[in-house]
Design an enzyme around this catalytic site. Sequence first.
Site, PDB file in Angstrom:
ATOM      1  N   GLY A 151     -13.008  -2.302  -7.509  1.00 31.84           N
ATOM      2  CA  GLY A 151     -14.382  -1.719  -7.330  1.00 31.84           C
ATOM      3  C   GLY A 151     -14.411  -0.903  -5.829  1.00 31.84           C
ATOM      4  N   GLY A 152     -13.299  -0.326  -5.421  1.00 33.02           N
ATOM      5  CA  GLY A 152     -13.322   0.257  -4.070  1.00 33.02           C
ATOM      6  C   GLY A 152     -13.837  -0.314  -3.012  1.00 33.02           C
ATOM      7  N   THR A 203      -9.525  -0.131 -10.072  1.00 31.94           N
ATOM      8  CA  THR A 203      -8.359  -0.939  -9.502  1.00 31.94           C
ATOM      9  C   THR A 203      -8.486  -1.966 -10.625  1.00 31.94           C
ATOM     10  OG1 THR A 203      -8.886  -0.098  -7.441  1.00 31.94           O
ATOM     11  CG2 THR A 203      -7.665  -2.397  -7.453  1.00 31.94           C
ATOM     12  N   GLU A 246      -4.076   8.040  -3.912  1.00 32.88           N
ATOM     13  CA  GLU A 246      -4.667   6.947  -3.029  1.00 32.88           C
ATOM     14  C   GLU A 246      -4.886   7.660  -1.507  1.00 32.88           C
ATOM     15  OE1 GLU A 246      -6.016   3.754  -3.410  1.00 32.88           O
ATOM     16  OE2 GLU A 246      -4.246   3.821  -4.920  1.00 32.88           O
ATOM     17  N   ARG A 272       0.762  -1.281  -0.048  1.00 29.46           N
ATOM     18  CA  ARG A 272      -0.077   0.104  -0.113  1.00 29.46           C
ATOM     19  C   ARG A 272       0.999   1.334  -0.055  1.00 29.46           C
ATOM     20  NH1 ARG A 272      -4.831   1.879  -1.423  1.00 29.46           N
ATOM     21  NH2 ARG A 272      -6.348   2.678   0.248  1.00 29.46           N
TER      22      ARG A 272
END
Length: 607
Positions: free
Chosen positions: A500-501, A413, A452, A115
Amino acid sequence: MTHVRRLSVLAVTAVLAGSLASVPASARPAAAPSTEPPPKSPVAVGSGGAVSSVDADASAAGIEVLKKGGNAVDAAVATAAALGVTEPYSAGVGGGGYFVYYNAKKHSVQTIDGRETAPLTADKNLFLENGKPIPFSEAVTSGLGVGTPGTPATWDTALHKWGSSSLGQVLAPATRIARDGFTVDETFRKQTADNADRFRDFPATAKLFLPGGQPPAVGTTLRNRDLAATYDELSKKGVDALYRGRLGEDITRTVEQPPVRPGATRKVRPGDLTAADLDAYETKVQAPTKTKYRGLDVYGMAPSSSGGTSVAEALNILENYDVAKLSEKQYLHRYIEASRIAFADRGRWVGDPSAEQVPTKELTSQRFADSRACLIKGDAVLKSPLAPGDPRHPKPCANGGKAAPTTYEGENTTHLTVADKWGNVVAYTLTIEQTGGSGITVPGRGFLLNNELTDFSFTPAAPGVPDPNLPGPAKRPRSSISPTVVLDHGKPVLAVGSPGGATIITTVLQTLLGHLDRGLPLVDAIAAPRASQRNAAQTELEPALYDSKLRKELEALGHSFKENPEIGAATGVQRLKDGRWLAAAEKVRRGGGSAMVVHPHGHANGS
């Protein structure tokens, strides 16, 4: 509608002449002959390994690496790098992601948290001006929303720990696609058109993705020589070129001084990403989340992602019911309610564990799930926002605090799933956040930067309610990414994931339930119409459910719905009982996905 791209992955000779341009595919120079790919298919069955992604070029890149003797990790990085070329609005060098790896020799699962991180100077006021949050759209299209990229470090970590090839070897197919070009499809053109106004304000982005000032036409070839050169540099110098070299200098300069076209009226705030932030970045190799479901072991991504804990909690709640025997109405009702509860708990408890006390073990415990499952009634609907429970001290049907709404999370994504002939499996979801990320391309480098950091809560989700997802120095924003691997007595059953969040969690959950409980073949479980409840007043339904009699039956229970034209774009692989692999992807969403195997044999249904 499915639009098949002509693969440049297997081109014999790369086209080196000319900068990125948009020209008819039929006008390619004869010096770059290419092999026609098999038809783009959402399902493939065979041996030798499997790759499933949203894109045929990318899947073929992974298959090429497997055919050359690479393992699942090698092929996953190759596929991801190719997606950075053909799906640049979803993923790439400028983003991050989460990597789940099943080791066939050890019968174990490990993960990489790749991340993005906030700058070392960031604090809880990162997105506040005069005490108030700045407009979300202005945070997205800015240097302020850019986190330290984690994708190159993820590739490097995965290859060093579990791969069998060098970074240069696995980047070769993607480098070739970038130089040779790929054929623009309807999805790529639409995503470009949707971002055209934003892209025009950044000369490097406009030059790359708006040839001639307009989105490229379907059927034309798009080349990205700048990205090919970036991949070449990473191949030769390693990822230190980004974290401690000139590539990194180009990134920090772009963030700190966003190159906006003269005359643009858009307010583009600078960020504070520095060489110290890049130098300090590290991936986290960590244990997965784990829960039992119907006797199977389900492994997911632990925080900083909320995917593993939320999927596990919802499955644990649904363990209380014989989901296979429920009517369609009662199945969807309980699935929606379990999702609602899991999101209520996620919002209160999940953040970056390096900065927050996250009760991961307790969130994924059956004891906690049972204390929450008793909230679900067969003839009534819970009200959102639902208050969270306290996983540390679970009490039946008790709430552990005030309710808070679920914060927004960007939806674009990409996910890939890979297996090899040795039985290793990778589920890898990578992202740059919004479609097109920040909209800012690093000049001369060929890739977009992420936005992000907008996954952080700008302010606490509700006054007086603790929010573990506020910005902080070097902190990772909470994600919903949910790459998932399912084992039976240490052997792989399937792996799945989706973009898709926040809908990623519900997409993966619904796909698992559709296959494991409802008996759908994996490709049909992926294709099934989706519902997504995220502790909101309304549950989102895809058109096939929204227009069905089921909607009215569920509304009679008290549910409220709104339509979402498309939720997620999943891919998966499944180990069949006879040892073959089945790869599955979307039939329609995002123009249809691409499932491939090394040696195809057998029927698409896996028989």
